[in-house]
Motif scaffolding. Structure first.
Motif, short mmCIF file in Angstrom:
data_model
loop_
_atom_site.label_atom_id
_atom_site.label_comp_id
_atom_site.label_asym_id
_atom_site.label_seq_id
_atom_site.Cartn_x
_atom_site.Cartn_y
_atom_site.Cartn_z
N THR A 242 19.71 -28.17 -64.85
CA THR A 242 20.81 -27.53 -64.72
C THR A 242 22.20 -28.08 -65.26
OG1 THR A 242 19.94 -26.81 -62.32
CG2 THR A 242 22.24 -26.58 -62.56
N GLY A 243 22.07 -29.47 -65.10
CA GLY A 243 23.15 -30.21 -65.79
C GLY A 243 23.39 -29.59 -67.53
N ALA A 244 22.16 -29.49 -68.09
CA ALA A 244 22.08 -29.23 -69.50
C ALA A 244 22.64 -27.96 -69.46
CB ALA A 244 20.77 -29.19 -70.06
N ILE A 245 22.03 -26.92 -68.81
CA ILE A 245 22.57 -25.34 -68.82
C ILE A 245 24.11 -25.20 -68.47
CG2 ILE A 245 22.65 -23.41 -67.62
CD1 ILE A 245 19.52 -23.88 -67.10
N LEU A 246 24.74 -25.94 -67.46
CA LEU A 246 26.04 -25.98 -67.01
C LEU A 246 26.86 -26.37 -68.28
CD1 LEU A 246 28.37 -25.41 -65.13
CD2 LEU A 246 28.01 -27.95 -64.21
N LEU A 247 26.63 -27.59 -68.66
CA LEU A 247 27.60 -27.91 -69.95
C LEU A 247 27.29 -27.18 -71.15
CD1 LEU A 247 29.64 -30.32 -70.01
CD2 LEU A 247 27.86 -31.82 -71.33
N VAL A 248 26.12 -26.76 -71.63
CA VAL A 248 26.34 -26.09 -72.75
C VAL A 248 26.92 -24.48 -72.42
CG1 VAL A 248 24.47 -24.64 -74.18
CG2 VAL A 248 23.90 -27.05 -73.54
N ALA A 249 26.65 -24.05 -71.31
CA ALA A 249 27.27 -22.77 -71.09
C ALA A 249 28.87 -23.10 -70.87
CB ALA A 249 26.92 -22.27 -69.97
N ALA A 250 29.32 -23.97 -70.37
CA ALA A 250 30.80 -24.29 -70.09
C ALA A 250 31.42 -24.71 -71.74
CB ALA A 250 31.15 -25.71 -69.50
N ASP A 251 30.70 -25.23 -72.78
CA ASP A 251 31.24 -25.57 -74.03
C ASP A 251 31.21 -24.11 -74.67
OD1 ASP A 251 31.97 -26.99 -76.43
OD2 ASP A 251 29.78 -26.45 -77.13
N THR A 252 30.39 -23.17 -74.74
CA THR A 252 30.37 -21.94 -75.23
C THR A 252 31.63 -21.26 -74.71
OG1 THR A 252 27.92 -21.98 -75.36
CG2 THR A 252 29.14 -19.92 -75.89
N VAL A 253 31.57 -21.09 -73.40
CA VAL A 253 32.82 -20.45 -72.89
C VAL A 253 34.32 -20.86 -73.19
CG1 VAL A 253 33.98 -19.73 -70.57
CG2 VAL A 253 31.35 -19.60 -70.81
N SER A 254 34.26 -22.23 -73.34
CA SER A 254 35.44 -22.90 -73.65
C SER A 254 36.10 -22.62 -75.02
CB SER A 254 35.25 -24.51 -73.42
OG SER A 254 34.48 -24.99 -74.34
N ARG A 255 35.21 -22.26 -75.93
CA ARG A 255 35.59 -22.11 -77.36
C ARG A 255 35.77 -20.39 -77.52
NH1 ARG A 255 29.63 -22.37 -79.85
NH2 ARG A 255 29.47 -24.38 -78.77
N LEU A 256 35.45 -19.64 -76.40
CA LEU A 256 35.65 -18.29 -76.53
C LEU A 256 37.05 -17.87 -75.90
CD1 LEU A 256 32.26 -16.86 -75.84
CD2 LEU A 256 33.12 -17.23 -78.04
N ILE A 257 37.53 -18.59 -75.00
CA ILE A 257 38.73 -18.26 -74.13
C ILE A 257 39.83 -18.20 -74.82
CG2 ILE A 257 40.09 -18.88 -72.16
CD1 ILE A 257 37.93 -20.56 -71.09
N LEU A 258 40.11 -18.96 -75.65
CA LEU A 258 41.62 -18.87 -76.32
C LEU A 258 41.26 -18.92 -77.84
CD1 LEU A 258 43.75 -21.48 -74.34
CD2 LEU A 258 43.71 -18.86 -74.19
N MET A 259 40.47 -18.09 -78.24
CA MET A 259 39.83 -18.05 -79.67
C MET A 259 41.29 -17.62 -80.63
SD MET A 259 36.11 -16.56 -80.60
CE MET A 259 36.51 -14.89 -80.03
N PRO A 260 41.46 -18.37 -81.76
CA PRO A 260 40.68 -19.37 -82.54
C PRO A 260 40.70 -20.76 -82.13
CG PRO A 260 42.71 -18.68 -83.54
CD PRO A 260 42.84 -17.93 -82.57
N LYS A 261 41.76 -20.89 -80.87
CA LYS A 261 41.79 -22.40 -80.43
C LYS A 261 40.39 -22.63 -79.37
CE LYS A 261 46.81 -22.54 -80.93
NZ LYS A 261 47.91 -22.78 -80.23
N GLU A 262 40.25 -23.77 -79.25
CA GLU A 262 39.33 -24.19 -78.41
C GLU A 262 39.72 -25.05 -77.35
OE1 GLU A 262 36.10 -26.31 -79.80
OE2 GLU A 262 35.47 -24.64 -81.64
N VAL A 263 39.23 -24.81 -76.18
CA VAL A 263 39.58 -25.54 -74.82
C VAL A 263 38.64 -26.89 -74.76
CG1 VAL A 263 39.84 -25.66 -72.23
CG2 VAL A 263 40.46 -23.73 -73.78
N PRO A 264 38.81 -28.07 -74.68
CA PRO A 264 37.98 -29.21 -74.57
C PRO A 264 36.94 -28.79 -73.18
CG PRO A 264 40.12 -30.14 -74.97
CD PRO A 264 40.12 -28.61 -74.72
N VAL A 265 35.85 -28.96 -73.32
CA VAL A 265 34.74 -28.78 -72.48
C VAL A 265 35.16 -29.59 -71.06
CG1 VAL A 265 32.96 -30.53 -72.90
CG2 VAL A 265 32.35 -28.27 -71.79
N GLY A 266 35.58 -30.78 -71.18
CA GLY A 266 36.20 -31.35 -69.86
C GLY A 266 37.05 -30.71 -69.09
N VAL A 267 37.94 -29.77 -69.81
CA VAL A 267 38.85 -28.91 -69.12
C VAL A 267 37.95 -27.94 -68.20
CG1 VAL A 267 40.97 -27.24 -69.06
CG2 VAL A 267 40.81 -29.54 -70.71
N ALA A 268 37.20 -27.36 -69.08
CA ALA A 268 36.43 -26.15 -68.46
C ALA A 268 35.64 -26.70 -67.22
CB ALA A 268 35.41 -25.66 -69.31
#
Length: 336
Positions: free
Chosen positions: A291-317
């Motif tokens: 579950t930890g792997a799923i959560l962080l991979v998903a959070a990283d994917t979402v974090s790069r899509l929220i403010l495209m073309p900029k990225e939000v660091p996954v720690g913020v997500a």
């Protein structure tokens, strides 16, 4: 607390479903972002490498950050689960051991001393040393009378060390503003810009920590019953606690070294997994890793899509996800 998945067959099916979901999340992480790719492009990036921009991005950026996110998420979740048993605190996370603050302090010291000449690989090793040294100091300070392990003293020692290290880190950044940008980027927590050699540097420690935690799963079940019950069942509490602490240092230290201090994964995931499989750590730890792997991979994917073309660091997500959960858990609704 038995959890929703009570039979071994259902739990095994849950593992299989989780692996499938992790694969889907990793594919999404590899293919989607500022630039979108197809599966055939991912295949040719390795099967028929021609050095195109697309292939270089996939091989040097997407694949490393996806793998690092998966491993870091798994390690942080397992470390958090072990910490909650070790400290008898359902709100405990790897930061209780001071790994985040210790790693951050040593990184800033390194940046202050060497500046831009300090490579990312060197930062990984410096962070790992800082995390391990901080955890060792907290363990020593957390020992009770007669050298006995005291969970309350450990928690207080971790909080005190974290406050000291955070103050020292802030002071160094103010004294040397040139290290501010690099330090802040690392301290927020991110898997962006990492390479496979960064993962290779810490992967042996991650593997050792995961293996040690899994081997301790039965002992953690006994420890969760309370000290008196554990002793009556022949549990060697001192040895088990020492090994559990070593597992946390390996897992959290290597994760912080690879991706910075990513918060809340170690807090949120164990609670979610307990609602699925209960308190049996023989199932709980594998579920936490997945579950930890799923959560962080998903959070990283979402974090790069929220403010495209900029990225939000996954720690913020993860903080956005974790803060409401922390408030709810602190009010006593999410843990026993």
């Amino acid at each position: 607390m038995a959890g929703w998945l009570r039979s071994g067959r259902r739990r095994a099916a849950g593992i299989a479903a989780g692996l499938a979901l992790l694969l889907v999340c990793m594919m999404g992480s590899l293919l989607f972002g500022v630039h979108t790719y197809r599966l055939e492009q991912l295949w040719t990036a390795y099967a028929d490498f021609a050095g195109t921009n697309e292939q270089l991005i996939l091989r040097t950026s997407r694949v490393p950050r996806t793998l690092i996110a998966a491993f870091v998420g798994a390690c942080l979740a397992v470390a958090g689960c072990v910490m909650q048993v070790l400290t008898k605190n359902p709100l405990a996370s790897p930061s209780v051991f001071g790994v985040n603050s210790g790693a951050s302090l040593l990184i800033v010291i390194g940046l202050t001393a060497y500046g831009s000449s300090m490579s990312m690989v060197n930062m990984v090793w410096v962070a790992f040393v800082g995390a391990g040294a901080a955890a060792a100091c907290v363990l020593v300070l957390g020992l009770g009378i007669g050298g006995r392990f005291d969970p309350i003293r450990l928690t207080l020692a971790g909080a005190a060390f974290a406050a000291f290290a955070s103050s020292a880190t802030s002071g160094l950044i103010l004294l040397n503003k040139q290290s501010l940008d690099a330090a802040l980027l690392w301290m927020i927590g991110s898997v962006s810009g990492r390479k496979l050699e960064h993962l290779a540097a810490v992967l042996p420690y991650m593997a050792a920590g995961l293996l040690l935690a899994m081997l301790l799963s039965a002992s953690l079940n006994v420890m969760a019953l309370g000290d008196d019950n554990a002793r009556s069942l022949g549990q060697r509490l001192g040895l088990v606690r020492l090994l559990a602490a070593a597992a946390v240092v390996l897992l959290a230290g290597s994760s912080v070294a690879a991706a910075g201090p990513i918060a809340f994964v170690g807090l949120v995931v164990p609670h979610l997994c307990r609602s699925l499989v209960g308190n049996d750590h023989r199932w709980l730890l594998p579920y936490c890793a997945l579950t930890g792997a799923i959560l962080l991979v998903a959070a990283d994917t979402v974090s790069r899509l929220i403010l495209m073309p900029k990225e939000v660091p996954v720690g913020v997500a993860t903080a956005i996800i974790g803060v409401p959960f922390l408030i709810r858990a602190a009010r006593g609704r999410s843990h026993e």
